[in-house]
Structure formats: C-alpha cells, structure tokens
Write a protein that holds these residues in place. Sequence first.
Motif, PDB file in Angstrom:
ATOM      1  N   GLN A 116      -3.934  17.938  13.693  1.00 31.67           N
ATOM      2  CA  GLN A 116      -2.447  18.312  13.258  1.00 31.67           C
ATOM      3  C   GLN A 116      -1.617  16.668  12.901  1.00 31.67           C
ATOM      4  OE1 GLN A 116      -1.031  20.864  14.714  1.00 31.67           O
ATOM      5  NE2 GLN A 116      -3.378  21.821  14.908  1.00 31.67           N
ATOM      6  N   ARG A 117      -2.529  16.289  12.321  1.00 33.21           N
ATOM      7  CA  ARG A 117      -1.262  14.911  11.888  1.00 33.21           C
ATOM      8  C   ARG A 117      -1.423  15.098  10.594  1.00 33.21           C
ATOM      9  NH1 ARG A 117      -0.430  10.629   8.701  1.00 33.21           N
ATOM     10  NH2 ARG A 117      -0.363   8.389  10.315  1.00 33.21           N
ATOM     11  N   LEU A 118       0.347  14.915   9.826  1.00 34.31           N
ATOM     12  CA  LEU A 118       0.152  14.925   8.328  1.00 34.31           C
ATOM     13  C   LEU A 118       0.444  14.052   7.920  1.00 34.31           C
ATOM     14  CD1 LEU A 118       1.791  16.356   6.163  1.00 34.31           C
ATOM     15  CD2 LEU A 118       4.006  16.000   7.483  1.00 34.31           C
ATOM     16  N   VAL A 119      -0.735  14.106   6.948  1.00 29.29           N
ATOM     17  CA  VAL A 119      -0.751  13.348   5.880  1.00 29.29           C
ATOM     18  C   VAL A 119      -1.068  13.364   4.482  1.00 29.29           C
ATOM     19  CG1 VAL A 119      -2.983  11.584   5.422  1.00 29.29           C
ATOM     20  CG2 VAL A 119      -3.183  12.686   7.060  1.00 29.29           C
ATOM     21  N   ARG A 120       0.170  12.466   3.938  1.00 28.55           N
ATOM     22  CA  ARG A 120       0.748  13.094   2.806  1.00 28.55           C
ATOM     23  C   ARG A 120       1.254  12.048   1.589  1.00 28.55           C
ATOM     24  NH1 ARG A 120       5.232  16.240   3.127  1.00 28.55           N
ATOM     25  NH2 ARG A 120       6.886  16.538   5.089  1.00 28.55           N
ATOM     26  N   TYR A 121       0.274  10.953   1.786  1.00 29.78           N
ATOM     27  CA  TYR A 121       0.062   9.763   1.193  1.00 29.78           C
ATOM     28  C   TYR A 121      -2.079  10.062   0.772  1.00 29.78           C
ATOM     29  CZ  TYR A 121       4.186   9.300   0.242  1.00 29.78           C
ATOM     30  OH  TYR A 121       5.866   9.744   1.294  1.00 29.78           O
ATOM     31  N   GLY A 122      -2.459  10.062  -0.585  1.00 24.48           N
ATOM     32  CA  GLY A 122      -3.355   8.697  -0.094  1.00 24.48           C
ATOM     33  C   GLY A 122      -4.169   9.940  -0.854  1.00 24.48           C
ATOM     34  N   ASP A 172     -11.099  16.818  12.246  1.00 26.27           N
ATOM     35  CA  ASP A 172     -11.369  15.839  13.128  1.00 26.27           C
ATOM     36  C   ASP A 172     -12.170  15.349  11.865  1.00 26.27           C
ATOM     37  OD1 ASP A 172     -13.885  16.507  13.884  1.00 26.27           O
ATOM     38  OD2 ASP A 172     -13.537  17.092  15.867  1.00 26.27           O
ATOM     39  N   ILE A 173     -11.988  13.307  12.215  1.00 21.43           N
ATOM     40  CA  ILE A 173     -12.909  12.601  11.650  1.00 21.43           C
ATOM     41  C   ILE A 173     -14.344  13.246  11.369  1.00 21.43           C
ATOM     42  CG2 ILE A 173     -13.877  10.359  11.232  1.00 21.43           C
ATOM     43  CD1 ILE A 173     -11.750   9.478  12.758  1.00 21.43           C
ATOM     44  N   SER A 174     -15.032  13.984  12.218  1.00 19.47           N
ATOM     45  CA  SER A 174     -17.200  14.308  11.919  1.00 19.47           C
ATOM     46  C   SER A 174     -16.654  15.922  11.504  1.00 19.47           C
ATOM     47  CB  SER A 174     -17.150  15.090  13.218  1.00 19.47           C
ATOM     48  OG  SER A 174     -17.328  13.912  14.899  1.00 19.47           O
ATOM     49  N   ASP A 175     -15.199  16.722  11.341  1.00 20.50           N
ATOM     50  CA  ASP A 175     -15.343  17.356  10.123  1.00 20.50           C
ATOM     51  C   ASP A 175     -15.499  16.667   9.216  1.00 20.50           C
ATOM     52  OD1 ASP A 175     -15.110  20.121   9.369  1.00 20.50           O
ATOM     53  OD2 ASP A 175     -13.351  20.177   9.633  1.00 20.50           O
ATOM     54  N   MET A 176     -14.502  15.849   8.763  1.00 19.13           N
ATOM     55  CA  MET A 176     -14.429  14.703   7.607  1.00 19.13           C
ATOM     56  C   MET A 176     -16.373  14.629   7.155  1.00 19.13           C
ATOM     57  SD  MET A 176     -11.701  11.964   6.570  1.00 19.13           S
ATOM     58  CE  MET A 176     -10.039  13.103   6.855  1.00 19.13           C
ATOM     59  N   LYS A 213      -7.604   3.369  -5.655  1.00 21.55           N
ATOM     60  CA  LYS A 213      -6.544   4.360  -6.397  1.00 21.55           C
ATOM     61  C   LYS A 213      -5.855   5.480  -5.186  1.00 21.55           C
ATOM     62  CE  LYS A 213      -7.147   8.616  -9.236  1.00 21.55           C
ATOM     63  NZ  LYS A 213      -7.939   9.563  -9.926  1.00 21.55           N
ATOM     64  N   CYS A 214      -7.101   6.027  -4.207  1.00 26.59           N
ATOM     65  CA  CYS A 214      -6.842   5.957  -3.459  1.00 26.59           C
ATOM     66  C   CYS A 214      -5.497   5.759  -2.488  1.00 26.59           C
ATOM     67  CB  CYS A 214      -7.154   6.514  -2.553  1.00 26.59           C
ATOM     68  SG  CYS A 214      -7.807   8.672  -3.378  1.00 26.59           S
ATOM     69  N   TYR A 215      -6.100   4.258  -1.847  1.00 25.24           N
ATOM     70  CA  TYR A 215      -4.558   3.440  -0.896  1.00 25.24           C
ATOM     71  C   TYR A 215      -4.342   2.620  -1.588  1.00 25.24           C
ATOM     72  CZ  TYR A 215      -5.166   0.601   3.580  1.00 25.24           C
ATOM     73  OH  TYR A 215      -4.660   0.530   4.368  1.00 25.24           O
ATOM     74  N   GLU A 223      -0.181   5.263   5.390  1.00 23.56           N
ATOM     75  CA  GLU A 223      -0.445   6.495   6.356  1.00 23.56           C
ATOM     76  C   GLU A 223      -1.534   5.383   7.026  1.00 23.56           C
ATOM     77  OE1 GLU A 223       0.359   9.331   6.974  1.00 23.56           O
ATOM     78  OE2 GLU A 223       0.691   9.984   5.451  1.00 23.56           O
ATOM     79  N   GLY A 224      -1.357   4.310   7.455  1.00 21.58           N
ATOM     80  CA  GLY A 224      -2.371   3.736   7.907  1.00 21.58           C
ATOM     81  C   GLY A 224      -4.065   3.602   8.322  1.00 21.58           C
ATOM     82  N   GLN A 225      -4.287   3.430   9.202  1.00 23.88           N
ATOM     83  CA  GLN A 225      -5.821   4.306   9.143  1.00 23.88           C
ATOM     84  C   GLN A 225      -6.253   5.301   8.779  1.00 23.88           C
ATOM     85  OE1 GLN A 225      -7.160   3.315  13.139  1.00 23.88           O
ATOM     86  NE2 GLN A 225      -6.508   1.025  13.385  1.00 23.88           N
ATOM     87  N   TYR A 226      -4.977   6.307   9.020  1.00 17.72           N
ATOM     88  CA  TYR A 226      -5.363   7.501   7.945  1.00 17.72           C
ATOM     89  C   TYR A 226      -5.759   7.588   6.759  1.00 17.72           C
ATOM     90  CZ  TYR A 226      -5.304  10.153  12.001  1.00 17.72           C
ATOM     91  OH  TYR A 226      -6.024  11.504  13.441  1.00 17.72           O
ATOM     92  N   GLY A 227      -5.079   6.665   5.862  1.00 20.46           N
ATOM     93  CA  GLY A 227      -5.473   6.348   4.264  1.00 20.46           C
ATOM     94  C   GLY A 227      -6.255   5.561   4.279  1.00 20.46           C
ATOM     95  N   PHE A 228      -6.425   4.848   5.179  1.00 17.65           N
ATOM     96  CA  PHE A 228      -8.512   3.816   5.225  1.00 17.65           C
ATOM     97  C   PHE A 228      -8.994   4.884   4.962  1.00 17.65           C
ATOM     98  CE2 PHE A 228     -11.983   1.334   6.199  1.00 17.65           C
ATOM     99  CZ  PHE A 228     -11.217   0.848   5.630  1.00 17.65           C
ATOM    100  N   LEU A 229      -9.143   5.877   5.739  1.00 18.44           N
ATOM    101  CA  LEU A 229     -10.450   6.578   6.076  1.00 18.44           C
ATOM    102  C   LEU A 229      -9.843   7.595   4.892  1.00 18.44           C
ATOM    103  CD1 LEU A 229     -12.670   8.039   8.196  1.00 18.44           C
ATOM    104  CD2 LEU A 229     -11.052   9.811   8.607  1.00 18.44           C
TER     105      LEU A 229
END
Length: 251
Positions: A116-122, A172-176, A213-215, A223-229
């Motif tokens: 449910q987390r909107l991640v706009r950048y990266g 979630d992260i496992s799905d990623m 390029k992404c980070y 996006e904090g840790q989501y952007g790192f991921l």
Amino acid sequence: MAPRLSALVVAHNEEAQLGACLERLRFADEIVVVLDRCTDASRQIAVAAGARLVEGGWPLEGPRRNAGIDACQGDWIVEVDADERVSPALAEEIRATIQQAAPGYFLIPFDNYVGQRLVRYGWGAAWGVSAAPRLFSRGSKRWGSQRVHPALELKGEKRSLRQPMEHYVDTDISDMLRRLDRYTTARAADLRESGNIGSFGANVRRIFSRFWKCYVARKGYREGQYGFLIALMAGLYPILSYLKANLEKPQ
C-alpha cells in the motif's frame, strides 16, 4: 461518430486482481480479455464483467499482447495489466483526449505501489517504469518477441497524458524478490539465444551504474529505504541475468 475505445487486459491466472481491474474499465466501449492458459477463476470473472474473450496459449508475452490488440475493434485502445487500475480522473482524461486526437500514442504516467506504499521515485533501469505508451490508435503499437521487456514498435505522434495509472507492482519484498527471479531467468534465456551474453566484468560494473541511476539520478533517495531497495533490484538484474545465462543449463 465519436471514436470507439477498447480496453485490453492480458491475464494468466489473475483471479485475485482481475475483477478490480475490470470494474475500472467500464468507461470503455468494449473490454477484451486475453486468457493465457488460465486454470483459475479468471475466465468466470471476465465473463461476469461482460468482456469479450480471446483464449489460448502463448509462450511469449509479445505475441500474446498482439493477439489482444488484433481482437480489439475500437479506434483507440487502452492497454491495462491486471495489477493496474484506471482511476476515474484518468478515465475521464482518456475519453476527452481521443475525441480530437490525431493517430499515434500517449504515454500514461504510473503511480507505483509496493503493498500500500506509493513509491514515486527511483523506478527505471529495467526495474519498473514511470510512464508507458498505453493509449494508442489502431495500428500504432506492436510488441516484440523478447521474453522480458519486449521491444515496442510505435507509430505516429508521441504525446502524454497527465493523470496516472495506479500500478500495484509488488505486494511485499518477498514478492519483489520472486519477480527478480522470474525476470532474470527470462532475460538469461534471451541472452543465450542472442549468442552474446556479455562479460562478467561489464555486468559487475552495471551493478553500480544502475544503482546510481535509480537511487541518485531518478531520485530514489527521496523514498528512503524503499528507494534503496528498488535501486538494489535494478543493479542486480543484469549480473544475475548474466550468471544464469552463463552458469545454468537451459531447461
């Protein structure tokens, strides 16, 4: 007469997502659903939504999507995946846009969600997209035959819409991580078939260039840790694809 609009969805065992996706497509003049070897309730869901069905088995994504495009009868086609949702604002913009638009295609921006987390950048570097040509006139778009990220043949004028498509990328992260495994396996098959899998050193360097390029360039740091991921997944994609192509025997 006003231009007719087709909504196209391609699905393989998408019963968990398909109903919500199709509910948002009722603004179109027709809904076409391509069912690729579905063994779950996807067919019943599509029938209940009043969709016209194209059923079969396609080993590659491009031919499967092209079969759906060929089945659409509208002057314009909006292509939506089962894990995506067309908002009322986007539906209104699409309808208004095609009334006077010249043939060609429109990029639709994406609001990408992890859970449910909107991640706009990266997003980018073969790991997610920020926009894609999803609204197009008949004859303006064809898919290639690559296993992952098929190439696109686009014709006509390129333009952009403003309202975003909601895209629920991973739960979630496992799905990623499961998606990374699928993508790199498919990419490895493409590399083996091409006869040029690249080199170990070049793909090691791409870990860092794609992460940067992404980070940094695509502002994933916002996006904090989501952007790192996301940047980490983008960096690992080329080297894992190379290693699978080089070390694993084809099935």
